[in-house]
Design an enzyme around this catalytic site. Structure first.
Site, PDB file in Angstrom:
ATOM      1  N   HIS A  30      -5.868 -78.485 -30.439  1.00 24.12           N
ATOM      2  CA  HIS A  30      -4.706 -78.671 -31.409  1.00 24.12           C
ATOM      3  C   HIS A  30      -3.413 -79.096 -30.699  1.00 24.12           C
ATOM      4  O   HIS A  30      -2.390 -79.111 -31.276  1.00 24.12           O
ATOM      5  CB  HIS A  30      -4.472 -77.315 -31.947  1.00 24.12           C
ATOM      6  N   SER A  56      -5.198 -71.749 -32.148  1.00 20.48           N
ATOM      7  CA  SER A  56      -5.515 -72.315 -33.384  1.00 20.48           C
ATOM      8  C   SER A  56      -5.051 -71.377 -34.513  1.00 20.48           C
ATOM      9  O   SER A  56      -4.695 -71.820 -35.540  1.00 20.48           O
ATOM     10  CB  SER A  56      -6.972 -72.361 -33.501  1.00 20.48           C
ATOM     11  N   LYS A  94      -9.891 -83.562 -34.620  1.00 17.75           N
ATOM     12  CA  LYS A  94      -8.511 -83.173 -35.348  1.00 17.75           C
ATOM     13  C   LYS A  94      -7.594 -84.232 -35.502  1.00 17.75           C
ATOM     14  O   LYS A  94      -7.802 -85.176 -36.463  1.00 17.75           O
ATOM     15  CB  LYS A  94      -7.993 -81.887 -34.375  1.00 17.75           C
TER      16      LYS A  94
HETATM   17  C1  LIG Z   1     -11.758 -77.165 -33.143  1.00 22.39           C
HETATM   18  C2  LIG Z   1     -11.605 -76.496 -31.654  1.00 22.39           C
HETATM   19  C3  LIG Z   1     -12.858 -76.661 -31.011  1.00 22.39           C
HETATM   20  C4  LIG Z   1     -14.214 -77.376 -31.529  1.00 22.39           C
HETATM   21  O1  LIG Z   1     -13.965 -78.772 -31.802  1.00 22.39           O
HETATM   22  P1  LIG Z   1     -14.845 -79.615 -32.469  1.00 22.39           P
HETATM   23  O2  LIG Z   1     -14.782 -80.772 -32.254  1.00 22.39           O
HETATM   24  O3  LIG Z   1     -14.566 -79.192 -34.101  1.00 22.39           O
HETATM   25  O4  LIG Z   1     -16.343 -79.043 -32.152  1.00 22.39           O
HETATM   26  C5  LIG Z   1     -12.783 -76.253 -29.803  1.00 22.39           C
HETATM   27  N1  LIG Z   1     -11.691 -75.603 -29.261  1.00 22.39           N
HETATM   28  C6  LIG Z   1     -10.576 -75.417 -29.914  1.00 22.39           C
HETATM   29  C7  LIG Z   1      -9.521 -74.860 -29.266  1.00 22.39           C
HETATM   30  C8  LIG Z   1     -10.579 -75.906 -31.095  1.00 22.39           C
HETATM   31  O5  LIG Z   1      -9.502 -75.664 -32.083  1.00 22.39           O
END
Ligand SMILES: *Cc1c(COP(=O)(O)O)cnc(C)c1O
Length: 393
Positions: free
Chosen positions: A208, A180, A239
């Site tokens: 991602h 990320s 996302k």
């Molecule tokens: C954003 C993210 C999460 C969390 O996901 P949410 O649905 O926002 O709780 C978990 N793992 C990674 C790698 C992320 O980037």
């Protein structure tokens, strides 16, 4: 007593310039938002990679689900919250992720807790990349089994640790697919070799990666042509999939086990039909026209990387829409982000402890919804704010 303690800690956070605050935003579309004062921003920091939060099909599906099935799910999946929408979405997710089965959790964060806490036992050892997401770290923590951290994407280090670490039970390897903060991609070919050699269960969190890489947008496995080689693929609906929620995809036996044993799955009310239907509709758009959305996202990512480099900024190379602009000092980074905000551009300044000392940066992200002129204009502004900070403007 408690308040005194909290006051002291908060003051320390403020003194270090690390206080965090919530900004309310009203998104007009996936690229522009208003704050409470009515100031308009170009947003270059969301995770809405495909820009589908505002797609007519997605909004209509969400609205229709609420109208037909009600605003809430009324219970956990194992009681009255077992909505048609949840099972329909799981079927689509399993197919999309080229897996036997899938299970939806309430967030990506809860998915990592639910999978790691659900599967890991005393005697097991989990090998975890040092840059993994906080939810993976927390999942390892609450599982209370031994966690061995390897250097970021360093397969020689992982191999050395796999060879030297005594393991009574099962080995697990867990990694982000797309990281990320750096936007780089896990070395899946080597991870697969190592997991096979050491008989480890490989878990890849593609939060991602989905909707971002792979010719069909299904993430890291598709990107490398290694479909079926990852034991458990975790992801989020929040996302690129433009809604909220999380999921895990893998063999049916593992999913069946999690349904029976994963506390974050069992003891929390299921997502609303509206949230599930929105993710389902987004996924349908991506499945039917992958090139339409992914093509623009990739073009925009390449374009903004190039434009920012041309402005003299130090951009980490890569192919994902996560574009780290390296600054170095935390204070300068926060000034840079504040200057951009002033100029009407929202980007995130990232500093320790999220990244190592001296590696503070802007985390610029681009979506498929940004227009070329928005990106050209933004790059100019970012370049000029940067030069202003250098006193060279
Ligand atoms: C954003 C993210 C999460 C969390 O996901 P949410 O649905 O926002 O709780 C978990 N793992 C990674 C790698 C992320 O980037």
């Amino acid at each position: 007593m408690l308040e005194t303690r909290l006051q002291e800690e908060l003051q320390q956070i403020r003194r270090q310039g690390l206080e965090r605050k919530i900004t309310d935003l009203h998104f007009l579309d996936p690229t522009q938002a208003l704050d409470r004062e009515g100031k308009k921003y170009l947003v270059l920091s969301s995770n809405n990679y495909l820009g589908l939060t505002h797609a007519q099909e997605v909004i209509a599906a969400s609205r229709q689900a609420a109208a037909s099935f009600g605003a809430g799910s009324t219970g956990s999946r194992l009681t009255t919250g077992g909505t048609f929408a949840a099972s329909d979405l799981e079927k689509r997710l399993a197919r999309f992720k080229h897996s036997e089965s899938a299970l939806v959790f309430n967030t990506g964060y809860m998915t990592n807790l639910g999978v790691l806490y659900g599967l890991l036992r005393a005697g097991d050892v989990v090998f975890s990349d040092e840059l993994n997401h906080a939810s993976i770290i927390d999942g390892c923590r609450i599982s209370r089994c031994k966690t061995v951290v390897y250097k970021h994407n360093d397969m020689a280090d992982l191999q050395r640790l796999l060879e030297s670490e005594p393991v009574a039970g099962q080995r697990f390897i867990v990694t982000d697919g797309v990281f990320s903060m750096d936007g780089d991609i896990a070395d899946l070919p080597t991870l697969v070799k190592l997991k096979e050699r050491f008989d480890a269960c490989l878990i890849v969190d593609d939060a991602h990666g989905v909707g971002v890489i792979g010719s069909d947008g299904s993430g890291t496995a598709a990107h490398y042509g290694l479909l079926g080689k990852i034991d458990l693929q975790i992801g989020t609906l929040s996302k690129a999939l433009a809604s909220e929620g999380g999921y895990v995809a893998g063999k049916k036996i593992i999913i069946d086990y999690l349904i029976n044993r994963s506390r974050p799955f069992i003891f929390s009310t299921a997502l609303s039909p509206a949230a599930l239907a929105a993710a389902d509709a987004t996924l349908q758009l991506l499945e039917t026209q992958p090139q339409k959305y992914l093509g623009v996202l990739w073009e925009n990512s390449g374009l903004l990387r190039r434009l920012l480099s041309e402005e003299g900024l130090q951009v980490i190379n890569g192919v994902t829409p996560i574009i780290p602009v390296m600054v170095g000092e935390a204070e300068l980074t926060m000034k840079f982000a504040a200057g951009l905000r002033e100029a009407g551009i929202l980007v995130a300044g990232i500093r320790p402890p999220t990244v190592p000392q001296g590696e503070s940066r802007l985390r610029v992200t681009v979506t498929a919804a940004h227009s070329e002129s928005q990106l050209r204009q933004a790059a100019k502004v970012i370049g000029s704010v940067w030069r202003g900070l250098q006193g060279r403007c």
